[in-house]
Design a protein around this motif. Sequence first.
Motif, short mmCIF file in Angstrom:
data_model
loop_
_atom_site.label_atom_id
_atom_site.label_comp_id
_atom_site.label_asym_id
_atom_site.label_seq_id
_atom_site.Cartn_x
_atom_site.Cartn_y
_atom_site.Cartn_z
N ILE A 51 0.71 -1.06 -0.36
CA ILE A 51 0.12 0.02 -0.05
C ILE A 51 0.87 1.14 -0.02
O ILE A 51 0.70 2.21 -0.80
N PRO A 52 1.73 1.39 0.85
CA PRO A 52 2.63 2.59 0.74
C PRO A 52 3.24 2.89 -0.61
O PRO A 52 3.31 4.18 -0.86
N SER A 53 3.79 1.90 -1.07
CA SER A 53 4.44 2.01 -2.55
C SER A 53 3.52 2.36 -3.57
O SER A 53 3.57 3.14 -4.19
N LEU A 54 2.47 1.98 -3.55
CA LEU A 54 1.31 2.38 -4.41
C LEU A 54 0.78 3.73 -4.16
O LEU A 54 0.50 4.62 -5.11
N ILE A 55 0.30 4.10 -3.13
CA ILE A 55 0.23 5.54 -2.57
C ILE A 55 1.21 6.23 -3.11
O ILE A 55 1.12 7.52 -4.00
N TYR A 56 2.46 6.27 -2.94
CA TYR A 56 3.73 6.96 -3.41
C TYR A 56 3.68 7.14 -5.15
O TYR A 56 3.78 8.19 -5.50
N SER A 57 3.26 5.81 -5.80
CA SER A 57 3.41 5.84 -7.24
C SER A 57 2.54 6.79 -7.72
O SER A 57 2.76 7.42 -8.63
N VAL A 58 1.33 6.56 -7.24
CA VAL A 58 0.08 7.43 -7.57
C VAL A 58 0.31 8.78 -7.50
O VAL A 58 0.13 9.76 -8.48
N TYR A 98 6.22 10.62 2.09
CA TYR A 98 6.47 10.46 3.40
C TYR A 98 5.93 8.93 3.81
O TYR A 98 6.65 8.30 4.81
N THR A 99 4.77 8.46 3.23
CA THR A 99 4.28 7.28 3.65
C THR A 99 5.05 6.10 3.69
O THR A 99 5.27 5.44 4.89
N PRO A 100 5.78 5.71 2.58
CA PRO A 100 6.59 4.59 2.79
C PRO A 100 7.76 4.82 3.69
O PRO A 100 8.14 3.73 4.02
N LEU A 101 8.38 5.78 3.98
CA LEU A 101 9.53 6.18 4.47
C LEU A 101 8.82 5.98 6.11
O LEU A 101 9.83 5.30 6.72
N LEU A 102 8.05 6.66 6.45
CA LEU A 102 7.40 6.40 7.88
C LEU A 102 6.90 4.95 8.18
O LEU A 102 7.19 4.35 9.32
N VAL A 103 6.41 4.27 7.33
CA VAL A 103 6.28 3.05 7.46
C VAL A 103 7.37 2.07 7.79
O VAL A 103 7.33 1.25 8.43
N ARG A 104 8.43 2.42 6.97
CA ARG A 104 9.72 1.54 7.28
C ARG A 104 10.46 1.79 8.49
O ARG A 104 11.13 1.22 9.05
N MET A 105 9.82 2.86 9.34
CA MET A 105 10.51 3.30 10.70
C MET A 105 9.84 2.42 11.75
O MET A 105 10.11 2.63 12.81
N GLY A 106 8.78 1.50 11.07
CA GLY A 106 8.41 0.65 12.30
C GLY A 106 6.96 1.10 13.11
O GLY A 106 6.58 2.00 12.46
N SER A 107 6.95 0.38 13.87
CA SER A 107 5.44 0.56 14.76
C SER A 107 5.60 1.53 15.81
O SER A 107 4.84 1.68 16.82
N ALA A 108 6.88 2.18 15.88
CA ALA A 108 7.00 3.29 17.12
C ALA A 108 5.80 4.19 16.99
O ALA A 108 5.27 4.44 15.86
N LEU A 109 5.49 4.96 18.06
CA LEU A 109 4.35 5.86 18.27
C LEU A 109 4.61 7.08 17.23
O LEU A 109 3.78 7.70 16.45
N ALA A 110 5.95 7.58 17.48
CA ALA A 110 6.49 9.12 16.96
C ALA A 110 6.16 8.89 15.54
O ALA A 110 5.25 9.81 14.92
N PRO A 111 6.66 7.96 14.54
CA PRO A 111 6.23 8.00 13.19
C PRO A 111 5.08 7.91 12.89
O PRO A 111 4.47 8.31 11.74
#
Length: 220
Positions: A51-58, A98-111
Amino acid sequence: MHRPATGRFEYDRAELWADGVVHGLGIALGLAAVAVLVAAIPPDPSASDLIPSLIYSVAVMAVLVISAAYNLWPITPVKWWLRRFDHAAIFVLIAGTYTPLLVRMGSALAPQILMVIVWAASTVGIVLKIALPGRFDRLSIGLYLLIGWSGVVLWDHVLALPTATLWLLGAGAVLYTAGVIFHVWDSLRFQNAIWHAFVLVATACHYGAVFCSVAIAKSA
């Protein structure tokens, strides 16, 4: 719809050709880049991979195509309608990047919190651009930059990204910011083409950062 009160809209033939070349190159490279990015998604991907990659691509292709349509369209009422969506699409690109990069930062609350803030702020910007065109053009530039640089609040998380990703993110951010000088320099010949060239190179840098995050997920 009336012509906006601010901004330069009259360009000579050479300026239009230059801007057309930049946009044509951008769309061609964008299509190729998106195809490569989608191919890099891991087999049997999870939602967090796909999903993040598709959002970024669109988001990337929307900006490239809408920008070309608006900037190369002749001065008619249709152009002013396209202007709304061109300016709104910039917010889509910022949040989409931002979407795919923040997803790659994991499940921490701040991202996750920043993800919500970025999309909420971008949504406000989109609504303003579509519903109130031409009202807050200068203010919108500040909002673009503010959202774009908001990632620095996650400095510790950002530093955990691969070195290549960090350099590409930084280079893209600097190029976008520097390009704003030419965006507002209305008296400079070829100003629009130069601004869009900055955008294209900056987008390529951020694409590289996103691609690195997808490639790392595939190799993991």
